[in-house]
Scaffold this motif. Structure first.
Motif, PDB file in Angstrom:
ATOM      1  N   PRO A 340       0.822  -1.220   0.000  1.00  0.00           N
ATOM      2  CA  PRO A 340       0.000   0.000   0.000  1.00  0.00           C
ATOM      3  C   PRO A 340       0.852   1.265   0.000  1.00  0.00           C
ATOM      4  CG  PRO A 340      -0.929  -1.596   1.507  1.00  0.00           C
ATOM      5  CD  PRO A 340       0.364  -2.183   1.015  1.00  0.00           C
ATOM      6  N   GLY A 341       0.394   2.259  -0.734  1.00  0.00           N
ATOM      7  CA  GLY A 341       1.089   3.541  -0.773  1.00  0.00           C
ATOM      8  C   GLY A 341       2.205   3.613  -1.795  1.00  0.00           C
ATOM      9  N   HIS A 342       2.502   2.507  -2.452  1.00  0.00           N
ATOM     10  CA  HIS A 342       3.534   2.483  -3.489  1.00  0.00           C
ATOM     11  C   HIS A 342       2.811   2.539  -4.827  1.00  0.00           C
ATOM     12  CE1 HIS A 342       5.553   0.945   0.064  1.00  0.00           C
ATOM     13  NE2 HIS A 342       6.710   1.127  -0.502  1.00  0.00           N
ATOM     14  N   LEU A 343       2.906   3.677  -5.501  1.00  0.00           N
ATOM     15  CA  LEU A 343       2.026   3.979  -6.630  1.00  0.00           C
ATOM     16  C   LEU A 343       2.358   3.166  -7.880  1.00  0.00           C
ATOM     17  CD1 LEU A 343       1.781   7.861  -6.366  1.00  0.00           C
ATOM     18  CD2 LEU A 343       0.718   6.099  -4.955  1.00  0.00           C
TER      19      LEU A 343
END
Lengths: 406, 406, 406, 406
Positions: A340-343
């Motif tokens: 999560p949070g890694h685009l």
């Protein structure tokens, strides 16, 4: 990881902007997703022998050719991936389908309604023989867009009232930007309308699950003549074949710079649409807002990993637009990627498209958007063009003959 | 600080939402700005004697009355401030102007084109005698909006290509919200169109310096019948006089819930406009984007202290939308308020409006928006209504007979 | 609306930035809120007779004086509102309290710990006789901040883990900005620390309901000498009395430009704090983020009408930071103002402060922040200063002798 | 496109989260960038034979092995890419360097200072023989971060005053999240500090061009015991080898959950740093703000394609934070990718890292961050740990023996 018992041998035609993006997808899809077939980058096809050889080396295709008819006829190719300008889609796609090849065709499906109808018919014929076809409206596979679709289908927005869609770019605001193929009607069919307007038509119909039933439109060409280009590729200013005229001359822009229309959808929603290449500062500003009786959703491609959701069923003091970072494992397509949070980026939508197509081919299932879906988009484009020509007269959109929007 | 040699004695008619906002402006304006006249909150006027007495005490007016005709005739009142629903604007404003009073009239100027024309004519007659009139399009005086106007006038956007304007609210999405006066055509003239659509018409014409020349429109009433209200005030659900029918009944909604239109402006820009009260989650979502050949500007009232500016003349690697916090002393109206970064609110636009009106009266200058400007907005509203009735037919907007947009 | 049976006659000392803001509050509070007492702007007090007369006229005070001792002794004044620099707070406040006047005192409470302790003692003595006192940490009354407090108290964040607070300004980044009183230790006590750091200390302790128990700090003065000013007022560069030295000279900056510290709160949270006047581009950047086991809250004063809330108890696919527009009638203080989506500004926090103080006086209730609360902030400030002097040594914060944080 | 005359044969050790990201980089780099060497995904190495075979197939490596010593000794491998936990970095890296292999090592460089120093020494020895080494601080190669570095180096911010850096995650806020290797000191060295704090230390020193000279720190472990895991991988909760204890038991968390510190940089800037895994709602919230005398820059990884720039040299009325969409061809690394406005993702930073390393190897140039640079980060980490142990005592950061920050 599965054992890949079957290869899916891809022949790709065209290797410019779209071809590069598709190559990245074919190269990546089996590395990220666990799939029943293994894509093979078998053959790339382009017009100039030297240039296509160079492209094959750069992009990592095993073979190359400049003869698309020969390619379509090969026994050792399973799927034809069409990344050429719109004027050649129909001929190639129909030939490939008739040769029993699965087809992935870039959007818009065709430059004319007649071509699109012929393509949809060919796809229907081929489908009866187990051949799959798909039109490359890749934005459907941006996870945030897929999530919109899912949430609306689950009823989170209630009854849909408003659709507000724009696709804003600015790459031709300079009047000295040359007359590339995308600005020529015979190559591109239309301008901003078909190139980017088609995306927001498809995307909104897809997420809302309603079809555009009628339109009132207005188009404009702000810069009527432009310098003839030297060489063209993708969205850059490079050379275009057959633009006619020497490098010192100017030619007429034969497509729209901007297209605006009002619409009614068949489920009762009303809508505004705008596609333009003159929105200074907007680089790939595909933005869609949907308002329903229970909530709203907002998507902006320039922040493609985010989706804004307003839930009107929460306590009044806590309502607001929630910025969902669409990177959780529970979000569409995201379990294959990073924590999560890694685009993820633009190209990933093509990888997701390839994933779904491979699965459909392997399992024998239909896959959307079908050529029939793309034909329906074409019918909207056609109505927009005619309404604009008739001074914004309201025109109903004819129904595509075949199946519903998947 | 100046010595206030002259008083400006105000008589205000109507004390609901707009009356409260105007009261705050009259109370504050001389405390914040150094002006040649001193506003006095002389008389407030309303229909019920008891309620207007209460309002006078609450809002701080020296006297109160329920007889607007008597008020207009008083020698000791200099300015009539009209904060009633649109159906009474024309009668009051014309009477006041003919009695030699300066007039500030809330928008939209009137409910019908005939009334608006009569009001503009009265204003022109009065102006010849030194009497000032102004229509309350207060959003012009939000500092960020004034700054838009200034920057466009200075050429920072170059040639204007696109206007994109929405005014989104959601206060009647609930079908059980009652049939308040704003949902009744005889009181309000129209629905979202006249109430909030009028604001974005005026605002965009003002900042761009171009007039809407033609439109193609679509309107919708999503909820056709609503409960009859008990008592109404402002934007809340409370009682409306004369709505007819008992509390148990339902009445017909006779205005639009939403109005959408395409437009061409007389300077070559093309535009989309949307006004709705069904945009779930948007509370006062007045948003305007202007794209020009040299740059763009974006304003969103829900962040009214900010203005986004894209300067396409900067080096490419540093271009982007700049969030200007419009709280610097060099920004319009802000030198009177707090240090940079200390925000102002909705009501301040009314204080700025009062400031400019007082200065115009004191110096004998014209002040915008004039009744003629407001009549021009009314002509656009009228074309929108007729186009929608004619199935989105393109209609040219007639020119207002008098002066240009100030 | 109530009948105002009692007047609350205010005597305000100091009429610069804070005096202007307080005047706006006293002028407005009874117009917006229905209160048991009516504030009267009775007397304003300042050093120069001519200037205070001018201020009285501009700001709307009935009388003026240059003798604060006489003012404090008057029988016809009920409340003393102290808006002077910190070096005079103690003397005035203690005299006023001992004379039986209610007191509202600007923050920080005092320039030294000794003074603050004496003030808190005086407030305690006076409270026993029914006299109210309050310190002007106005940001507590920004509706979004009040909402933070309410939500945390309701358990929406669960156990609090992190506090992250900055107060960023940039008004003295220019080394030629003059040596105004706020940059002189004898006038201001400290620099960024006491002026703006005090606000985030109070605000975070208030919303979290925990006190700072220990700190490790670092301070810096980037520009050590500055031009002596001509005349000073508020946050502008104008003249300061007694700055010593001619206009052509330079003087030493005797306060911190920036103060940073780590902290532990007594409920187990850990925190970072930063106050600076050198954060280029941040005008009034008071930003606070609180992370708890069940959710998070984020506030930024430059968007003071918004509060971001992350609810970790929602379904994973729908979690995100929700931008709550704090303009609903159910939000603190907002029922007195405008419809949803119509913003309020900086000055409204002072009006809310006046409202709560008036209600406390009328009902005989305690009101927060008390002088004891402000003393506790002072103890933190003192620990920060000493820790910084000792090379960031960890220092426990002594407990204020009296009551808990209200 | 160049003719690739030379292959760069990569042997990668570790195939979990980092190994997957590196594989994507090696697979992609020559397809997107025109480089003098062609990366070959030769061998992947992992502990379990069956699992590494599966990984090789999934990720597309030609061979696999479970013997890293044998791998390091092979003649047909040119570069060792170390993607294991920190406890094995030193042994592998030193062996590889001594065997004449180029080395790319994930961060943090090592778990102890002694190891890091030995590694830096080995790298220096190898460099003298033409062997390249690099530490995987991949965030340097996010285009927006590279652009920060470039703009600061060009003087756009003037003198740097403030650094404000946080790296916020929330993946272990649940006390039932298991005791994975990243929560064990013997495997991971430290917790949030070394895992994500190391990134913001490196990133800020890199962009500002100053080194951290001293710190005062505080660390916290909120959840002291956690369930022992079954199986671990990457950032997920899966199994860890050798965690000791059965699946039903709990073990002690031996690393920090959060680390906060104040710092002074050697060029005069002051700073706050915070790394935490308990910031509910922040998924990969790496955020950095730099304030200088002429401007400011802000980066947030959750919007990694954007950079905010405040230019204090613009006219006052037009200053503001500019959201630069870092997708222009003039932005670092972006000419290889898509047209403006078409975003890239997390993995692209690894592709850029591979690109620069390949170029350095091909041209015989040094490449940053070197092991010496990474040792300097380690010295900061060490000072932070010791300061926290000593109750936030200020500690100077020792200088790395070798070269300056590249």
């Amino acid at each position: 990881m599965s054992t890949h018992t079957t290869d899916l041998r891809v022949g790709m035609i065209g290797y410019a902007f779209m071809g590069t993006a598709h190559s990245q997808a074919w190269r990546t899809v089996n590395r990220v997703f666990d799939l029943p077939m293994q894509a093979r980058m078998a053959v790339v096809c382009g017009r100039g022998e030297a240039k296509v050889a160079e492209a094959a080396a750069q992009l990592g295709w095993q073979e190359h050719t400049s003869d698309w008819r020969a390619l379509v006829a090969r026994d050792d190719v399973d799927l034809i991936d069409i990344c050429t300008p719109g004027d050649s889609h129909a001929e190639i796609a129909i030939a490939a389908l008739d040769a029993g090849k699965h087809v992935l065709c870039e959007k818009p499906l065709a430059n004319t309604l007649d071509e699109a109808q012929a393509m949809a018919a060919a796809a229907a014929r081929a489908a009866a023989l187990g051949v799959r076809s798909m039109c490359g409206f890749n934005y459907r596979r941006v996870p945030a867009v897929s999530l919109m679709r899912r949430m609306i289908a689950e009823g989170r927005l209630g009854e849909i009232r408003h659709v507000r869609a724009v696709y804003l770019q600015d790459w031709i605001t300079d009047p000295e930007f040359p007359l590339v193929w995308r600005l020529q009607k015979d190559k591109a069919g239309s301008g901003a309308l078909g190139d980017i307007g088609a995306h927001i038509i498809d995307l909104t119909q897809y997420v809302v699950g309603q079809r555009i039933a009628g339109v009132s439109a207005l188009t404009e060409t702000f810069v009527k003549h432009r310098p003839l280009p030297g060489a063209s590729s993708g969205l850059s200013a490079a050379a275009s074949d057959g633009s006619g005229g020497g490098p010192a001359g100017r030619g007429e822009v034969t497509v729209d710079d901007a297209a605006l229309f009002l619409a009614r959808l068949d489920g009762g929603a009303i809508a505004t649409y705008e596609a333009t290449r003159f929105a200074t500062g907007r680089k790939n500003g595909l933005r869609v807002e949907i308002n329903g009786s229970r909530g709203s959703l907002v998507f902006d491609f320039e922040r493609m990993n985010e989706l804004e959701f307003y839930d009107a069923t929460l306590p009044a003091a806590e309502q607001g637009f929630t910025r969902i970072l669409v990177t959780e494992p529970t979000h569409p397509y995201m379990s294959g990627w990073w924590p999560p949070g890694h685009l993820i980026g633009y190209e990933h939508s093509f990888t997701h498209q390839a994933r779904d197509l491979i699965e459909a081919i392997a399992t024998g299932a239909d896959v959307a958007p079908s050529f029939a879906d793309a034909l329906q988009v074409q019918l909207v484009l056609d109505a927009v063009v005619r309404s604009a020509q008739l001074g914004s007269t309201w025109l109903e959109v004819k129904s595509a003959p075949t199946e519903a929007i998947a």
